[in-house]
Write an enzyme that holds these catalytic residues in place. Structure first.
Site, PDB file in Angstrom:
ATOM      1  N   GLU A   1      60.330  46.998  51.092  1.00 24.50           N
ATOM      2  CA  GLU A   1      60.632  46.836  52.511  1.00 24.50           C
ATOM      3  C   GLU A   1      59.377  46.980  53.371  1.00 24.50           C
ATOM      4  O   GLU A   1      59.207  46.273  54.365  1.00 24.50           O
ATOM      5  CB  GLU A   1      61.655  47.878  52.972  1.00 24.50           C
ATOM      6  N   LEU A   2      58.497  47.936  52.976  1.00 22.01           N
ATOM      7  CA  LEU A   2      57.323  48.189  53.818  1.00 22.01           C
ATOM      8  C   LEU A   2      56.376  47.000  53.793  1.00 22.01           C
ATOM      9  O   LEU A   2      55.853  46.571  54.820  1.00 22.01           O
ATOM     10  CB  LEU A   2      56.605  49.459  53.348  1.00 22.01           C
TER      11      LEU A   2
ATOM     12  N   GLU B   1      44.537  26.481  34.453  1.00 20.47           N
ATOM     13  CA  GLU B   1      45.497  27.595  34.450  1.00 20.47           C
ATOM     14  C   GLU B   1      46.720  27.401  35.350  1.00 20.47           C
ATOM     15  O   GLU B   1      47.315  28.380  35.809  1.00 20.47           O
ATOM     16  CB  GLU B   1      44.791  28.925  34.826  1.00 20.47           C
TER      17      GLU B   1
ATOM     18  N   CYS C   1      51.443  44.318  46.176  1.00 18.32           N
ATOM     19  CA  CYS C   1      52.047  45.089  45.094  1.00 18.32           C
ATOM     20  C   CYS C   1      51.928  44.312  43.790  1.00 18.32           C
ATOM     21  O   CYS C   1      51.890  43.093  43.803  1.00 18.32           O
ATOM     22  CB  CYS C   1      53.526  45.317  45.368  1.00 18.32           C
TER      23      CYS C   1
ATOM     24  N   ASP D   1      38.549  36.597  28.885  1.00 14.40           N
ATOM     25  CA  ASP D   1      38.300  37.358  30.113  1.00 14.40           C
ATOM     26  C   ASP D   1      38.490  38.854  29.902  1.00 14.40           C
ATOM     27  O   ASP D   1      39.521  39.273  29.374  1.00 14.40           O
ATOM     28  CB  ASP D   1      39.279  36.904  31.212  1.00 14.40           C
TER      29      ASP D   1
ATOM     30  N   GLU E   1      37.156  49.139  34.645  1.00 13.99           N
ATOM     31  CA  GLU E   1      37.887  50.025  35.559  1.00 13.99           C
ATOM     32  C   GLU E   1      38.562  51.203  34.885  1.00 13.99           C
ATOM     33  O   GLU E   1      38.904  52.172  35.544  1.00 13.99           O
ATOM     34  CB  GLU E   1      38.883  49.228  36.394  1.00 13.99           C
TER      35      GLU E   1
ATOM     36  N   HIS F   1      35.916  35.053  47.206  1.00 13.46           N
ATOM     37  CA  HIS F   1      36.806  35.855  48.052  1.00 13.46           C
ATOM     38  C   HIS F   1      36.811  35.335  49.472  1.00 13.46           C
ATOM     39  O   HIS F   1      37.566  35.801  50.307  1.00 13.46           O
ATOM     40  CB  HIS F   1      36.373  37.319  48.039  1.00 13.46           C
TER      41      HIS F   1
ATOM     42  N   CYS G   1      34.305  33.965  40.264  1.00 11.85           N
ATOM     43  CA  CYS G   1      35.580  34.252  39.595  1.00 11.85           C
ATOM     44  C   CYS G   1      36.437  32.996  39.669  1.00 11.85           C
ATOM     45  O   CYS G   1      35.963  31.940  40.094  1.00 11.85           O
ATOM     46  CB  CYS G   1      36.253  35.443  40.294  1.00 11.85           C
TER      47      CYS G   1
HETATM   48  N1  GLN Z   1      40.198  33.041  34.089  1.00 11.77           N
HETATM   49  C1  GLN Z   1      40.702  33.773  35.193  1.00 11.77           C
HETATM   50  C2  GLN Z   1      40.745  32.900  36.438  1.00 11.77           C
HETATM   51  O1  GLN Z   1      39.914  32.084  36.590  1.00 11.77           O
HETATM   52  C3  GLN Z   1      39.851  34.991  35.471  1.00 11.77           C
HETATM   53  C4  GLN Z   1      40.403  35.804  36.606  1.00 11.77           C
HETATM   54  C5  GLN Z   1      39.762  37.159  36.756  1.00 11.77           C
HETATM   55  O2  GLN Z   1      38.714  37.419  36.218  1.00 11.77           O
HETATM   56  N2  GLN Z   1      40.358  38.023  37.528  1.00 11.77           N
HETATM   57  O3  GLN Z   1      41.604  33.037  37.284  1.00 11.77           O
HETATM   58 ZN    ZN Z   2      36.998  37.339  37.761  1.00 14.07          ZN
END
Ligand code: GLN
Ligand code: ZN
Length: 762
Positions: free
Chosen positions: A17-18, A490, A522, A605, A611, A700, A732
């Site tokens: 909901e939030l 993909e 999320c 990948d 992390e 990004h 990416c």
């Molecule tokens: N192969 C993925 C893509 O191109 C790699 C995504 C990622 O590293 N988060 O979307």
């Molecule tokens: Zn990436």
């Protein structure tokens, strides 16, 4: 008598909901009054739910419109200057601007504060920014408002704040470097004011989170804990110093002797610390045991937890509380919201609400007696018993295969230097070869197509035809642009982990098991519950078809074993390393099938390898060893003339560069564009031996990079890495971008590569 409490409850609501409300507010579909009303309702629901589950103290202030660290930053009035804050009480719009940036009607866009992962979780916080002359001033009334709201409802409120040292530790210095601890003198008075205000509101306990106490701390930070908490003694107000995500290690004595009324410790991740703490904790301190795992979704072993509480009670004569190990922010809200999971599987799980029930059972068993909760204890016991031997979980063939892994399966046949020649012999790539990271824009049509197939509205045959059309179209686009190594785009994947998890044995998916990742975002992590194996090829048909559309090399695309593990809820009945080896073997079969289908470049990948690096340095080595090994198990099945790529979309390599080298991928593509290639320093000083594609296009941002910008970045790269080992590629995948900007940017990239080839030919 023991008491029970909670450290934090998921704020998003069981149906998100939030998220929905906040996003509507951003779109101006609802106004602030409406947003605040939804937030109040959610808070009340969550408090009442927690009260109903029998807690003695209930966290308040754990609610947030975006992030609890940002809430603290606003409370302290540490708003970066670029947001033009007027110094008055911070309003919701300024708050969201810090989190998301803003584009004023006139003038340049103001960029948001950075975001980064909260310890080793997948939750991202907004990084506080501080400078040498930083001042602080109580500037956000949210905590006190919510506290009053709770008290008015008769909720036994325990306000939660992030402690001064953890907040400072996480803050990033802007401008001249300086010792952050110098700011304590100006920071602590605001904390005193916060505590005084809370005391006047009539609360008895305040929870101060200092999770950095589970890290390796420099001596001056340890000392700062002592002096700071001495200052924060406010008569009448009791402080529960709260630690989680690990054991206190060499901070045990420090933590147990601070002048606070209570100490919370993580018994899930740090069971071994309990004895040490019991013998060192100073008299009269309330000890809060974090017993129920706040980081995973499995039902607890209540018998085992009961034993821990009983033995602690026998030894410790001061008050004992019980709680989850950490805030329940990191688990989904309610298992009762999962109508599609079968009863047996559900009997093995506990989401946030169920975890609070477990706490209550434990408390009742201690305070009244175990007979009183005999039925629930029996239920839990038999669910656990059934899980231990279930054939849904345990599959002998998989276990055996892991045991049979031999050393030669973990190594390519020849070293990179030899493989390189064999690969070049058939690849004939130019200098500065160009490629992309895998995904192309996921248009609305593609999302709708997948959705419709999933709902059974589109037939399999139609679906396959449509995806193939998309593949053919992206191959054509790449050929027109002139890229050297192509990808299939993909379009069949919604998510890089879910796509594979859904096809592997041993993975399950919830329907509503959402966990906040950042802001209104999320994620629904897969649940790895059983021995993992692959029953049939997962990507081969798509990639083979893509290759049939072109003579240029097509790069197969897989998610690596460590990333599959790190972005899922994992088994608690075997080491993570074993689970990862199982996944690695399943993916190894896929790699082998791709190679047999004629795909001789394969990217694996590992977006999430870094992390989950342990919080304590002493544990890094072990983690890196098994995770790199798992990657190699997947990759090493191929012939030496097959080229293995890996990709990592983050930046801090300094700490782990040796391990990256040990992965022995022929090519690694990484995120570097925003750091101006400085990240390559690690690769340079380590003499990284294989090929590297430093990202030159920040995916990004919707901005299209110019040719001169890309050439410039690559020249910087060429100062650090021999040019015959450099690739040119984006940071990416491109799935979140739009086609027009992607085509332009890739075109620019290809043109840049051409210029570089000329420049460096001389
Ligand atoms: N192969 C993925 C893509 O191109 C790699 C995504 C990622 O590293 N988060 O979307
Ligand atoms: Zn990436």
């Amino acid at each position: 008598m023991i008491k029970s409490h909670n450290l934090g409850f998921p704020r998003i609501g069981k149906d998100r909901e939030l998220k929905k409300a906040v996003e509507s507010y951003w779109k101006s579909d609802i106004d602030e009054t409406q947003l605040q009303q939804i937030a109040r309702d959610l808070r009340r629901n969550h408090w009442q739910l927690q009260q109903a589950s029998g807690l003695d103290l209930i966290p308040v202030g754990d609610f947030s419109f975006y992030d609890q660290v940002l809430d603290m930053t606003c409370t302290l009035g540490a708003v970066p200057a670029r947001f033009n804050w007027d110094g008055q009480n911070i309003n919701l719009d300024t708050y969201f601007e810090i989190a998301r940036g803003c584009t004023p009607c006139c003038g340049a866009p103001v960029h948001a504060s950075e975001m980064t992962k909260w310890f080793d979780t997948n939750y991202h916080y907004i990084v506080p920014e501080i400078h040498q002359h930083q001042t602080f001033k109580l500037s956000f009334t949210k905590l006190f408002d919510e506290c009053q709201e709770a008290l008015n409802l008769g909720v036994p409120a325990k306000p939660v704040i992030i402690g001064p040292l953890t907040w400072l530790w996480l803050a990033k210095i802007k401008g001249e470097p300086f010792n952050k601890l110098q700011l304590l003198d100006t920071l602590l008075p605001v904390y005193e004011e916060i505590l005084n205000t809370l005391q006047q509101q009539g609360v008895e306990w305040v929870q101060i989170d200092e999770p950095i106490l589970v890290l390796d701390l420099p001596a001056e930070w340890q000392a700062a804990f002592e002096s700071s908490y001495k200052r924060l003694q406010i008569s009448g107000l009791k402080v529960l110093l709260t630690t989680y995500f690990g054991d206190l290690g060499n901070n045990v004595n420090l933590a147990t002797h601070l002048p606070v009324a209570g100490l919370h410790i993580d018994v899930v991740r740090g069971e071994q610390q309990l004895q040490k703490i019991l013998s060192s904790v100073s008299a009269e301190k309330t000890l809060s045991l974090g017993l129920v795992n706040g980081r995973n979704i499995w039902r607890s072993d209540l018998d085992q937890l009961l034993t821990i509480v009983q033995t602690t009670c026998a030894k410790y004569k001061n008050p004992i509380w019980i709680a989850p190990s950490c805030s329940l922010l990191h688990v989904p809200v309610d298992l009762n919201n999962e109508p599609k999971l079968d009863a047996e599987f559900k009997s093995w799980l506990a989401f946030a609400s169920q975890k609070l029930d477990e706490i209550n059972i434990l408390k009742t068993a201690i305070n009244i007696n175990t007979d009183f909760v005999k039925n629930v204890l029996d239920d839990a016991r038999s669910a656990l018993h059934n899980k231990r031997s279930s054939s849904r979980i345990h599959r002998e063939a998989v276990k055996q295969r892991v045991k049979n892994i031999t050393e030669d399966m973990v190594h390519r046949k020849q070293p990179y230097a030899v493989r390189r020649g064999l690969q070049q012999a058939w690849l004939h790539l130019p200098a500065f070869p160009t490629t992309t990271i895998g995904s192309f824009p996921q248009t609305r049509q593609i999302r709708e197509l997948r959705q419709s197939f999933k709902l059974g509205k589109t037939s399999e045959a139609d679906y396959v035809t449509a995806i193939k059309q998309e593949i053919a179209s992206v191959v054509k686009k790449q050929l027109d642009i002139g890229l050297d190594v192509l990808v299939h785009g993909e379009s069949e994947r919604n998510d890089m982990v879910e796509y594979f998890g859904e096809q592997l044995e041993g993975f399950a998916f919830s329907q509503n098991g959402w966990v906040q990742s950042y802001g209104s975002r999320c994620v629904k992590p897969p649940i790895i519950y059983g021995d993992v194996s692959r029953s049939k090829p997962m990507t081969v048909d798509w990639i083979r078809y893509a290759q049939s559309c072109t003579d240029k090399p097509m790069k197969g695309m897989l998610t690596g074993p460590v990333t599959m593990l790190n972005w899922s809820f994992v088994r608690n009945d075997q080491p993570r390393s074993t689970t990862t080896e199982q996944i690695a073997l399943a993916l190894r079969d896929e790699v082998q099938d791709l190679e047999q289908a004629g795909i001789k470049i394969i990217q694996i990948d590992e977006a999430a390898l870094r992390e989950k690096l342990p919080l304590r340095k002493a544990e890094w080595e072990t983690y890196l060893q098994w995770s790199v090994r798992a990657f190699r198990i997947t990759a090493s099945v191929v012939a030496d003339d097959t080229q293995i790529h890996t990709h990592m979309c983050y930046s801090e390599f300094n700490d782990i560069i040796n391990a990256i080298g040990d992965m022995d991928a022929d090519v690694i593509t990484i995120e570097t564009s925003r750091s101006d290639m400085e990240l390559l320093d690690a690769f340079e000083s380590y003499h990284y031996p294989n090929e590297i594609g430093p990202g030159v296009y920040d995916i990004h941002s919707p901005n299209v990079p110019t040719k001169s910008h890309i050439v410039d970045l690559m020249r910087k790269a060429a100062q650090r890495i021999p040019i015959d080992r450099l690739w040119v590629n984006p940071d990416c995948g491109l799935k979140t971008r739009q086609w027009p900007e992607v085509e332009q940017a890739l075109h620019c990239m290809v043109e840049s590569a051409k210029q570089l080839r000329q420049e460096y030919a001389q």
